[in-house]
Design an enzyme around this catalytic site. Structure first.
Site, PDB file in Angstrom:
ATOM      1  N   ALA A  41      67.521  55.590  70.419  1.00 43.65           N
ATOM      2  CA  ALA A  41      68.441  56.390  69.666  1.00 43.65           C
ATOM      3  C   ALA A  41      69.986  56.548  69.959  1.00 43.65           C
ATOM      4  O   ALA A  41      70.670  56.595  68.784  1.00 43.65           O
ATOM      5  CB  ALA A  41      68.077  58.038  70.197  1.00 43.65           C
ATOM      6  N   THR A  42      70.424  55.828  70.958  1.00 42.16           N
ATOM      7  CA  THR A  42      71.923  55.720  71.192  1.00 42.16           C
ATOM      8  C   THR A  42      72.093  54.454  70.190  1.00 42.16           C
ATOM      9  O   THR A  42      73.141  54.552  69.324  1.00 42.16           O
ATOM     10  CB  THR A  42      72.229  55.262  72.517  1.00 42.16           C
ATOM     11  OG1 THR A  42      71.899  56.262  73.642  1.00 42.16           O
ATOM     12  CG2 THR A  42      73.473  54.996  72.856  1.00 42.16           C
ATOM     13  N   ASN A  71      69.127  68.879  71.975  1.00 46.17           N
ATOM     14  CA  ASN A  71      68.018  68.302  73.273  1.00 46.17           C
ATOM     15  C   ASN A  71      68.605  69.407  74.424  1.00 46.17           C
ATOM     16  O   ASN A  71      67.692  69.439  75.223  1.00 46.17           O
ATOM     17  CB  ASN A  71      68.866  66.942  73.605  1.00 46.17           C
ATOM     18  CG  ASN A  71      70.201  66.691  73.838  1.00 46.17           C
ATOM     19  OD1 ASN A  71      70.936  67.040  72.763  1.00 46.17           O
ATOM     20  ND2 ASN A  71      70.805  66.536  74.732  1.00 46.17           N
ATOM     21  N   GLN A  91      64.789  64.728  69.320  1.00 41.42           N
ATOM     22  CA  GLN A  91      64.231  65.625  70.070  1.00 41.42           C
ATOM     23  C   GLN A  91      63.237  66.253  69.079  1.00 41.42           C
ATOM     24  O   GLN A  91      62.182  66.804  69.612  1.00 41.42           O
ATOM     25  CB  GLN A  91      64.884  66.786  70.576  1.00 41.42           C
ATOM     26  CG  GLN A  91      65.951  66.371  71.639  1.00 41.42           C
ATOM     27  CD  GLN A  91      65.143  66.006  72.956  1.00 41.42           C
ATOM     28  OE1 GLN A  91      63.675  66.193  72.791  1.00 41.42           O
ATOM     29  NE2 GLN A  91      65.807  65.177  73.853  1.00 41.42           N
ATOM     30  N   SER A 102      63.579  57.795  69.217  1.00 37.00           N
ATOM     31  CA  SER A 102      63.474  57.199  70.216  1.00 37.00           C
ATOM     32  C   SER A 102      62.155  57.263  70.913  1.00 37.00           C
ATOM     33  O   SER A 102      61.613  58.477  70.937  1.00 37.00           O
ATOM     34  CB  SER A 102      64.587  57.686  71.266  1.00 37.00           C
ATOM     35  OG  SER A 102      64.483  56.916  72.421  1.00 37.00           O
ATOM     36  N   ALA A 103      61.429  55.910  71.327  1.00 27.81           N
ATOM     37  CA  ALA A 103      60.128  56.214  71.761  1.00 27.81           C
ATOM     38  C   ALA A 103      60.052  57.048  73.037  1.00 27.81           C
ATOM     39  O   ALA A 103      58.901  57.364  73.099  1.00 27.81           O
ATOM     40  CB  ALA A 103      59.579  54.732  72.052  1.00 27.81           C
ATOM     41  N   HIS A 104      61.097  56.786  73.989  1.00 27.47           N
ATOM     42  CA  HIS A 104      60.853  57.398  75.313  1.00 27.47           C
ATOM     43  C   HIS A 104      60.595  58.989  75.454  1.00 27.47           C
ATOM     44  O   HIS A 104      60.246  59.620  76.289  1.00 27.47           O
ATOM     45  CB  HIS A 104      61.627  56.710  76.029  1.00 27.47           C
ATOM     46  CG  HIS A 104      62.928  57.319  76.405  1.00 27.47           C
ATOM     47  ND1 HIS A 104      63.561  58.458  77.392  1.00 27.47           N
ATOM     48  CD2 HIS A 104      64.170  56.954  75.708  1.00 27.47           C
ATOM     49  CE1 HIS A 104      64.762  58.295  77.271  1.00 27.47           C
ATOM     50  NE2 HIS A 104      65.352  57.663  76.167  1.00 27.47           N
ATOM     51  N   THR A 144      65.449  39.237  68.207  1.00 27.45           N
ATOM     52  CA  THR A 144      64.132  39.120  68.480  1.00 27.45           C
ATOM     53  C   THR A 144      63.440  40.527  68.611  1.00 27.45           C
ATOM     54  O   THR A 144      64.100  41.098  69.611  1.00 27.45           O
ATOM     55  CB  THR A 144      63.587  38.054  69.540  1.00 27.45           C
ATOM     56  OG1 THR A 144      64.327  36.842  69.458  1.00 27.45           O
ATOM     57  CG2 THR A 144      62.246  38.117  69.719  1.00 27.45           C
ATOM     58  N   CYS A 160      75.697  66.755  85.603  1.00 33.44           N
ATOM     59  CA  CYS A 160      75.142  66.177  86.820  1.00 33.44           C
ATOM     60  C   CYS A 160      75.487  64.662  86.715  1.00 33.44           C
ATOM     61  O   CYS A 160      75.252  64.056  87.535  1.00 33.44           O
ATOM     62  CB  CYS A 160      73.461  66.202  86.662  1.00 33.44           C
ATOM     63  SG  CYS A 160      72.892  66.409  85.135  1.00 33.44           S
TER      64      CYS A 160
HETATM   65  C1  LIG Z   1      67.630  61.275  74.527  1.00 37.75           C
HETATM   66  C2  LIG Z   1      68.571  61.404  73.116  1.00 37.75           C
HETATM   67  C3  LIG Z   1      69.211  60.318  72.766  1.00 37.75           C
HETATM   68  C4  LIG Z   1      69.471  58.953  73.507  1.00 37.75           C
HETATM   69  O1  LIG Z   1      68.167  58.275  73.245  1.00 37.75           O
HETATM   70  P1  LIG Z   1      68.113  57.013  74.091  1.00 37.75           P
HETATM   71  O2  LIG Z   1      66.948  56.263  73.138  1.00 37.75           O
HETATM   72  O3  LIG Z   1      67.867  57.115  75.381  1.00 37.75           O
HETATM   73  O4  LIG Z   1      69.380  55.987  73.701  1.00 37.75           O
HETATM   74  C5  LIG Z   1      70.013  60.823  71.517  1.00 37.75           C
HETATM   75  N1  LIG Z   1      69.920  61.959  70.999  1.00 37.75           N
HETATM   76  C6  LIG Z   1      69.367  62.877  71.292  1.00 37.75           C
HETATM   77  C7  LIG Z   1      69.213  64.225  70.740  1.00 37.75           C
HETATM   78  C8  LIG Z   1      68.540  62.864  72.713  1.00 37.75           C
HETATM   79  O5  LIG Z   1      67.828  63.686  73.100  1.00 37.75           O
END
Ligand SMILES: *Cc1c(COP(=O)(O)O)cnc(C)c1O
Length: 403
Positions: free
Chosen positions: A72-73, A152, A180, A200-202, A241, A327
């Site tokens: 997502a970044t 988030n 989110q 974002s997948a994670h 790629t 943190c």
């Molecule tokens: C985690 C998060 C991101 C960043 O995502 P990454 O895939 O870790 O770069 C951006 N926006 C929101 C709202 C998020 O919670």
């Protein structure tokens, strides 16, 4: 002692079904999805196309509108910088909000150094920006409104369909960082008037380092100036790629999230409400941050007055949560999100974010309630702030110091 993970807004574990889907693409199907002349490439490309369908389906898009990114970044940078550069002749003004993720704030701040103007909207106490605020901010030279779907830290959900239709009416592109919200609550890019969307997948039980940005292809056709140049992959918007196993994992995670959303969102919201009820029953002087209703099912942000979030986290060290004190740095600056809501420093300092997930159980929640209650009581017994408050002194006038 048990370990409880309640930091799912930071990241999530890879779901076993997702990992299973990914493994063949590390092993026998290792081809480059851009290799057009042999089976290895075709197999990889087919898997990538399937994943595109899976991600598109979650938001009611067409698979042609999905561009793979590293997360997502990158997605937010691709959308914001891409629109800024492509539409610079039309205008150099953007609208966003002060409590966006840094991956939106920082590219916008960068644009301010490049001759662009950004209107930074102030959210209300619940973390919401109103349609009227956006309407008032839009000007002749506005090219983009970028507002997150759900926050988030506090989980507050913006009035996305209303903002989307306003943007359509004004002819301004609308980007939403839905990292989110994607897979947790229903999203429809057509009905909601969204032109660009980041995921974002994670955050949805997929792998780290994979994600996508949705780029609308018709009504209007959105064009982006790339931020990465190379072989012209991904419609020229994102060369490089493809991370085929990551993309496959992203697709599988999206499909599972969509399937399970109706049951999971209810189950998780119940656990979240049980957590709040349990804490609120046994502790005085706690407040919930964010919007009481328009909020993600999995997020609970609580301020425990008279104690510091960081100390509380140490007191419940087998429970993974995150605190509103930074943190990420050595300072004790409270979260800019909580400060952005207009919370006093004391409330911002004493906040904890509990973010539940697919693997959270009722036992986890009951254990967490016990541990937090015990730690809060213990810390308050030792807290000079609590003592001051009992003696009738306003702790918000106290100075926070580094220790
Ligand atoms: C985690 C998060 C991101 C960043 O995502 P990454 O895939 O870790 O770069 C951006 N926006 C929101 C709202 C998020 O919670």
């Amino acid at each position: 002692m048990r370990a409880v993970y309640l930091d799912n807004n930071a990241t999530t574990p890879v779901e076993p079904r997702v990992l299973e889907a990914m493994l063949p693409y590390y092993r026998e199907h290792f081809g480059n999805a851009a290799s057009r002349n042999h089976r290895y490439g075709w197999i990889a490309e087919e898997a990538v196309d399937k994943a595109r369908e899976q991600v598109a389906k979650v938001i009611g898009a067409s698979s042609k509108e999905i561009i793979w990114t590293s997360g997502a970044t990158e997605g937010n940078n691709t959308a914001i910088l891409g629109v800024a550069r492509m539409y610079a002749e039309k205008g150099k003004h953007m609208v966003t909000c002060k409590i966006e993720h840094k991956a939106v704030i920082d590219p916008c701040k960068f644009l301010e150094t490049q001759g662009y103007e950004v209107t930074w909207l102030d959210p209300d106490q619940t973390g919401c920006v109103s349609v009227d605020q956006v309407r008032d901010a839009i000007r002749e030279d506005t090219i983009l409104v970028s507002l997150m779907f759900a926050n988030n830290e506090i989980g507050t959900i913006h009035p996305i369909p209303e903002i989307g239709s306003l943007c359509k009416e004004k002819g301004v592109l609308f980007h939403t960082d839905a990292t989110q919200a994607f897979g947790k609550i229903p999203i429809d890019v057509e009905a909601m008037g969204i032109d660009l969307l980041t995921m974002s997948a994670h955050k949805i039980y997929g792998p780290k380092g994979a994600g996508a940005v949705y780029v609308r292809r018709r009504k209007p056709r959105v064009r982006l100036q790339p931020i990465i140049y190379g072989g012209g992959h991904e419609r020229g918007i994102r060369s490089g790629t493809l991370n085929v196993p990551g993309v496959v994992g992203c697709g599988a995670a999206a499909e599972i999230a969509l399937q399970e959303m109706p049951t999971e969102s209810v189950r998780i919201a119940r656990l979240r409400d049980r957590l709040w009820a349990g804490l609120n029953e046994q502790l005085s002087d706690i407040t919930m941050n964010g919007h009481p209703e328009h909020r993600l099912p999995n997020t609970l942000n609580v301020s425990f007055l008279y104690i510091e979030g960081e100390s509380l986290m140490m007191g419940i060290s087998d429970i993974a949560v995150s605190s509103g004190s930074a943190c990420t740095s050595a300072s004790l600056e409270p979260s800019y999100v909580l400060k952005g809501l207009g919370l006093g420093e004391d409330l911002a300092h004493s906040s904890i974010r509990f973010s539940l997930g697919r693997f959270t159980t009722q036992e986890d929640i009951d254990y967490t309630i016990d541990q937090v209650v015990e730690a809060v009581n213990h810390l308050r017994e030792m807290s000079p702030l609590y003592e001051m408050a009992q003696a009738g002194v306003d702790p918000s006038t106290a100075e926070w110091q580094r220790h």
